[in-house]
Design an enzyme around this catalytic site. Structure first.
Site: not given
Ligand code: G2I
Length: 449
Positions: A156, A197, A233, A261, A263
């Site tokens: 990003e 990415n 996304h 990614e 969805d």
């Molecule tokens: O935001 C969606 C994706 C966008 N592109 C990069 C990816 O790495 C990103 O993935 C998401 C995860 O799927 C989430 O699971 O990235 C988020 C963070 O920006 C992740 O969220 C985090 C929560 O913010 C935390 O509070 C939590 O502890 O997930 C963590 C683990 O569950």
């Protein structure tokens, strides 16, 4: 050479025999990973390492040939305290993938988000910041050297208007942080494919054009770069019409492209109409990748709605993945299957050669009686069962006998009663219900899960 008449006839007889004997009701597509392999593509999912057991693990192993750790390899996950590392979940995912013949996409090395506090709260002169970044890359990429197929090295880097995002890295090192990161990653694992990415770069727009110009220039300068990741996304009804054209222009630079990614989110509640549209859109995204040789494949950002980031980030939206919270495949699953060249007409393998069927036994002005039978082939049996379906025309389940059912919106889920959970080899169990309908009463596809 022309085939002889007898060869043609033999072929026709064989074809006729196939048509007659093909058990259409059971002509299930193979798992998605087999459909993808036949097209020389990857079908991947983001995973949570701690969940890789039970049904979640079974589906991950059966349906996908690529895995991406959803969070486990991010800097904040692996080095929460400076110099203290936790590789437990990342290792678990890589081990699982190797045990199941899957490739792993490392995600992600240099990002503005999910960094440890010690890093974001520190004050780093440029030389030290650069050293921190390249040391981190050397350590993490080096740890998995030879085991990962690809890395999202930089994640990003752009704002929506195509200017560089102001991050810890850009502010400290300028745009050169990207070349430094890629060079460090190549040195640490020369075999891994290195990607940049980003999101909202799926169609042709200012942001994707900035990415295009960046990777073109990096290539021209000899900086190691193998591909671009289009996160995808997406929002229901907003799949960019230029997706395939955009994939193609990156491919024409001599780069690989991956949808990393995917969805497709919608406003809740999910209705049959929205889920059907989502199926069409999953199919279209997968087809756009299949159509371009250098598009390596499609990864979904979690395969089940129970493991999706959407509801937390976009309240009121969800249902973005191909399986529901109970691991029942949704129409989107079949959209992926058809996108990969499958028929999309039959459910994926059910446990043990057992299956469920649905029929309307009786129907009157506004009511009907439905019957569902769970049947097991010889040699297969069940000790409990659950049958699910989605009503296509607003039908509603009322009184139920020989099972207990719950309906949420269009989604119905029925489990065995205490006395009929066990279905013996070659045997069956049946339950029924009275329901309401209006307009039409189409028979839904039922799934035994
Ligand atoms: O935001 C969606 C994706 C966008 N592109 C990069 C990816 O790495 C990103 O993935 C998401 C995860 O799927 C989430 O699971 O990235 C988020 C963070 O920006 C992740 O969220 C985090 C929560 O913010 C935390 O509070 C939590 O502890 O997930 C963590 C683990 O569950």
């Amino acid at each position: 050479m022309r085939p002889s008449l007898s060869a043609v006839l033999t072929g026709m007889v064989a074809l006729a025999a196939l048509l007659v004997t093909a058990p259409t009701a059971h002509a299930a597509d193979p798992p998605l990973r087999d459909l993808a392999a036949a097209k020389n593509k990857a079908i991947g999912t983001a995973v949570t390492g701690s969940k890789l057991t039970g049904t979640y693990g079974e589906i991950t192993a059966r349906e996908f040939n690529w895995l991406t750790p959803g969070n486990a390899m991010k800097w904040g996950s692996v080095e929460p305290t400076r110099g203290t590392f936790d590789w437990t979940e990342a290792d678990r995912i890589v081990d699982f993938a190797e045990a199941h013949g899957q490739d792993v996409r490392g995600h992600t090395l240099v990002w503005h988000s999910q960094n440890p506090n010690w890093l974001t709260n520190g004050t780093w002169p440029p030389a030290q910041l650069s050293q921190l970044m390249t040391d981190h890359i050397a350590l993490e990429v080096g740890r998995y050297k030879g085991r990962l197929a690809a890395w999202d090295v930089v994640n990003e880097p752009f704002d929506e208007d195509g200017t560089y995002r102001e991050t810890l890295w850009y502010d400290g090192l300028g745009a050169d942080y990207i070349a430094q990161a890629l060079t460090a990653a190549r040195a640490a694992d020369p075999a891994a494919k290195l990607y940049i990415n980003d999101y909202n770069v799926e169609g042709v727009n200012a942001k994707s054009t900035a990415l295009y110009n960046l990777v073109r220039d990096l290539k021209a300068r000899g900086v190691p770069i193998d591909g671009v990741g289009l996160q995808a996304h997406l929002i229901l009804g907003q799949v960019p019409s230029t997706l395939q054209q955009n994939i193609q222009r990156f491919a024409d630079l001599g780069l690989d492209v991956a949808i990393t990614e995917l969805d497709i989110r919608m406003q809740l509640p999910a209705t049959a109409a929205k889920l059907a549209q989502q199926r069409t859109e999953y199919d279209a995204v997968v087809k756009a990748c299949v159509a371009v040789t250098r598009c390596t494949g499609v990864t979904v950002w979690g395969f089940t709605d129970s493991d999706s980031w959407i509801p937390d980030t976009f309240p009121g939206e969800g249902a973005a993945t191909p399986y529901d919270e109970n691991y029942v495949p949704k129409p989107a699953y079949y959209g992926i299957a058809t996108g990969l060249g499958g028929t999309g007409t039959t459910p994926p393998p059910t446990p043990n050669g057992c299956a469920a069927s649905y029929s309307v036994a009786n129907q009157w002005n506004s009511g009907f009686t439905g019957n569902v039978t769970v049947r097991c082939d010889a040699g297969s049996s069940l000790s409990s069962w659950r049958v699910t379906w989605t009503f296509g025309a607003g039908q509603q389940v009322g009184q139920v006998w020989n099972a207990s059912c719950a309906q949420t919106g269009a989604a119905v889920s029925c489990s065995n009663a205490s006395w009929n959970g066990s279905v013996p080899s070659g045997g069956s169990a049946t339950f029924g219900f009275n329901g309401t309908w209006s307009g039409s009463n189409p028979v839904p596809t039922v799934t035994l899960g």
